[in-house]
Design an enzyme around this catalytic site. Sequence first.
Site, mmCIF file in Angstrom:
data_model
loop_
_atom_site.group_PDB
_atom_site.id
_atom_site.type_symbol
_atom_site.label_atom_id
_atom_site.label_comp_id
_atom_site.label_asym_id
_atom_site.label_seq_id
_atom_site.Cartn_x
_atom_site.Cartn_y
_atom_site.Cartn_z
ATOM 1 N N LYS A 119 0.813 -1.222 0.000
ATOM 2 C CA LYS A 119 0.000 0.000 0.000
ATOM 3 C C LYS A 119 0.843 1.267 0.000
ATOM 4 O O LYS A 119 0.414 2.295 -0.542
ATOM 5 C CB LYS A 119 -0.972 -0.004 1.193
ATOM 6 C CG LYS A 119 -1.853 -1.256 1.287
ATOM 7 C CD LYS A 119 -2.649 -1.525 0.024
ATOM 8 C CE LYS A 119 -3.272 -2.915 0.040
ATOM 9 N NZ LYS A 119 -3.831 -3.332 -1.253
ATOM 10 N N LYS A 160 -2.218 2.609 8.902
ATOM 11 C CA LYS A 160 -2.544 1.476 8.044
ATOM 12 C C LYS A 160 -1.306 0.596 7.858
ATOM 13 O O LYS A 160 -0.195 1.114 7.783
ATOM 14 C CB LYS A 160 -3.026 1.949 6.661
ATOM 15 C CG LYS A 160 -4.359 2.706 6.692
ATOM 16 C CD LYS A 160 -4.833 3.047 5.286
ATOM 17 C CE LYS A 160 -6.184 3.754 5.326
ATOM 18 N NZ LYS A 160 -6.698 4.051 3.972
ATOM 19 N N GLY A 166 -8.164 -3.657 2.320
ATOM 20 C CA GLY A 166 -9.525 -4.115 2.570
ATOM 21 C C GLY A 166 -9.954 -3.897 4.013
ATOM 22 O O GLY A 166 -10.842 -4.575 4.501
ATOM 23 N N ARG A 293 -8.011 -7.861 -9.527
ATOM 24 C CA ARG A 293 -8.781 -9.086 -9.786
ATOM 25 C C ARG A 293 -10.145 -8.714 -10.353
ATOM 26 O O ARG A 293 -10.520 -7.541 -10.354
ATOM 27 C CB ARG A 293 -9.004 -9.827 -8.466
ATOM 28 C CG ARG A 293 -9.751 -8.936 -7.460
ATOM 29 C CD ARG A 293 -10.178 -9.641 -6.202
ATOM 30 N NE ARG A 293 -11.058 -8.801 -5.394
ATOM 31 C CZ ARG A 293 -10.665 -7.911 -4.506
ATOM 32 N NH1 ARG A 293 -9.370 -7.723 -4.280
ATOM 33 N NH2 ARG A 293 -11.547 -7.182 -3.837
HETATM 34 C C1 MV4 Z 1 -9.713 5.242 5.130
HETATM 35 C C2 MV4 Z 1 -10.862 5.828 5.709
HETATM 36 C C3 MV4 Z 1 -10.771 7.143 6.089
HETATM 37 N N1 MV4 Z 1 -9.625 7.827 5.925
HETATM 38 N N2 MV4 Z 1 -8.595 5.974 4.989
HETATM 39 C C4 MV4 Z 1 -11.485 0.835 4.666
HETATM 40 C C5 MV4 Z 1 -11.088 -0.200 3.685
HETATM 41 C C6 MV4 Z 1 -9.757 0.168 3.185
HETATM 42 N N3 MV4 Z 1 -9.719 0.018 1.771
HETATM 43 C C7 MV4 Z 1 -9.563 1.578 3.571
HETATM 44 N N4 MV4 Z 1 -10.681 1.952 4.396
HETATM 45 C C8 MV4 Z 1 -10.810 3.218 4.852
HETATM 46 N N5 MV4 Z 1 -9.710 3.987 4.698
HETATM 47 C C9 MV4 Z 1 -8.564 7.231 5.377
HETATM 48 N N6 MV4 Z 1 -7.431 7.928 5.224
HETATM 49 C C10 MV4 Z 1 -11.999 5.050 5.866
HETATM 50 C C11 MV4 Z 1 -11.978 3.732 5.453
HETATM 51 C C12 MV4 Z 1 -13.196 2.996 5.692
HETATM 52 C C13 MV4 Z 1 -14.021 2.577 4.658
HETATM 53 C C14 MV4 Z 1 -13.701 2.801 3.335
HETATM 54 C C15 MV4 Z 1 -14.529 2.381 2.330
HETATM 55 C C16 MV4 Z 1 -15.709 1.731 2.638
HETATM 56 C C17 MV4 Z 1 -16.048 1.481 3.932
HETATM 57 C C18 MV4 Z 1 -15.213 1.892 4.960
HETATM 58 C C19 MV4 Z 1 -15.576 1.647 6.279
HETATM 59 C C20 MV4 Z 1 -14.755 2.068 7.264
HETATM 60 C C21 MV4 Z 1 -13.563 2.725 6.982
#
Ligand code: MV4
Length: 458
Positions: A119, A160, A166, A293
Amino acid sequence: MSRPIRKVLIANRGEIALRVIRACRELGISSVAVYSTVDKDALHVRFADEAVCVGPGEASKSYLNIPNLIAAAEIAGADAVHPGYGFLAERADFAEVCAKCGLTFIGPKPEHMALMGNKVRARETMEEAGVPVLAGTGVLKSPDEAVAAAKRIGLPVILKASAGGGGRGMKIVRDLSRLPQTVETAQAEAQAAFGDGSVYVERYVESPRHIEVQIVADCHGGVVDLLERECSIQRRHQKVIEEAPSTGLSDELRQEIRAAAVRAAKAIGYQSVGTVEFLVDGDKFYFMEMNTRIQVEHCVTEMITGVDLVAEQIRLASGEPLGHLDREHKARGHAIECRINAEDPVMFSPQPGTITALNFPGGFGVRVDSHVYGGYEVSPCYDSMLAKLIVHGADRDRAIRRMRRALEEFVVEGIKTNLPLHRWISRQPAFVEGGYDTHFLETYLDADAVRSVLEEHS
Ligand code: MV4
């Protein structure tokens, strides 16, 4: 450069294995199913031209067992491997082994899978390509570096894991004094979960929307997008409902996001189908991840574009150019997908057991992609998704009415499913209005709503 594909081994199970077998059949390509002993009566075994047992129920010993899968491909004389989604679909080492064994991997190049699996490298590469990313850091060398970054970026921040994705291995930090300790914990947890303790900081967006763009790219430099999907209705990072096109974004913002996704794929020389995920915050958007994918929710894109994404993925893997896909795609109507899971509709815990009665909805504008049948035994070995209900309508309002009608026709007896939850969502004003964010379920699924799901919508 072009290498015809005559026989495909499908390294997967469930609905996606069936989906790939169907595409192969229509393309005049032979299919080879693999199965675990638990899946000996599965539909993917019956509908494939051939089937090879690759081990016991436990996925690590069958669907994740690379030597057994390669041996199965060699025994059957397959010339290509389709990984589906999940299992080995984003394992660069598996794609590499396939290539070394002379098998065409139906997916991107291993280096692109590895790049997007990291990432931090993905973020840096996207930033260089002019794709917006959130303010953040590279891999943290010390907790102090995180504190300095948080002072610069502002709170809250999110930690992260570079090897995560995911939603795995994330920690939100709202209080600067807690940051150093949280960095240490996050690093230790990432090391334990992924064998890589690399962690980085990003500005945290409180209430984002999840918008993702479907990309199709050939091995001659051609890249186009097949519009976007809205996937904000999630629970614990599992998508529950997806729609295409997105709702409640300005046309201008949608065009910008699509253009950024194409730029992302072009910048790395990506080949095959892929998805670029974005966080949308008001009228701003930021790169989140790229999935290398075919995704569970590819069907909503198929319904509005008329493109068979799995057939195209196979065609592109054999070296063919974009051809008829090389154009600006426009949405025809609106599509919504409900993931029907064998789970408690309120607690979301998996519910293995035997399906005693089953009826799939049908009729105009309704598609059900599923591997289950009456008498099917849902095993605790695999994920709990039973079916995808995909509805298509001339516009979003008609798609929602069709969704309600199809959900009423859908019968699964013998095990608990989330059908009542979907019926409830389909009637929620915030869903009907569109423009909801990733907090939809936690916001609206309160105690009263839970009672309503259990009583009214069963
Ligand atoms: C975030 C975020 C807020 N700010 N990054 C969740 C899955 C992963 N792909 C990254 N995610 C998130 N990253 C920042 N900088 C909030 C989420 C997130 C989220 C993102 C998409 C769909 C649902 C979610 C549920 C909780 C948190």
